[in-house]
Design an enzyme around this catalytic site. Sequence first.
Site: not given
Length: 199
Positions: A38-40, A36, A108
């Site tokens: 991280s910039g996904k 969470s 995930s």
Amino acid sequence: MGESTNIVWHNSNVTKEERREKNQHHSFVLWFTGLSGSGKSTVANAVARALFDQGIGNYVLDGDNIRFGLNKNLGFSDDDRKENIRRIGEVAKLFVDSGQAVLTAFISPFQEDRDQVRTILGEDEFVEIFVKCPLDECEKRDPKGLYKKARSGEIKQFTGIDSPYEAPNRAELVVETDKHDIEECVQLVLDYLKERRFI
């Protein structure tokens, strides 16, 4: 949950290959995974915009957004996390069958679940992208204030704090958002897709 019985797969009159030919591009899944913060979602949406601007049909499946609808009945236990990812994998497969690119932005956390999604797709349809960012940097960013709540005990089973995150062991691509800006991350993804002749 019980499995459905008395069902038979019905083949479409329009094939995946025909849809790809009409769309003039390959269909595939870009599976963005990471902690969470991280910039996904940021990277996935920026890549989606770049692909759209190039005429590549695509859609972003975002972890939070999916939990408002399709997966609103799931919590954050290990079993629910597994079911969350299983459902997303099946939805992603439908997008690939429709001839589109689909970008997923989900923590995930478990390698087994990501591998399960990989197995339901074709060999040239699944691209695991590890959005790598150190935990302390993700905590500094804390865009939703979740780390603060997790550290204070308001949120239980939070990935990276009291629930594990298993970093990918065979990701096709790693983007390090603490070292590269968003434009550089997007370019890394686009370069990879061109190298694979997906676009």
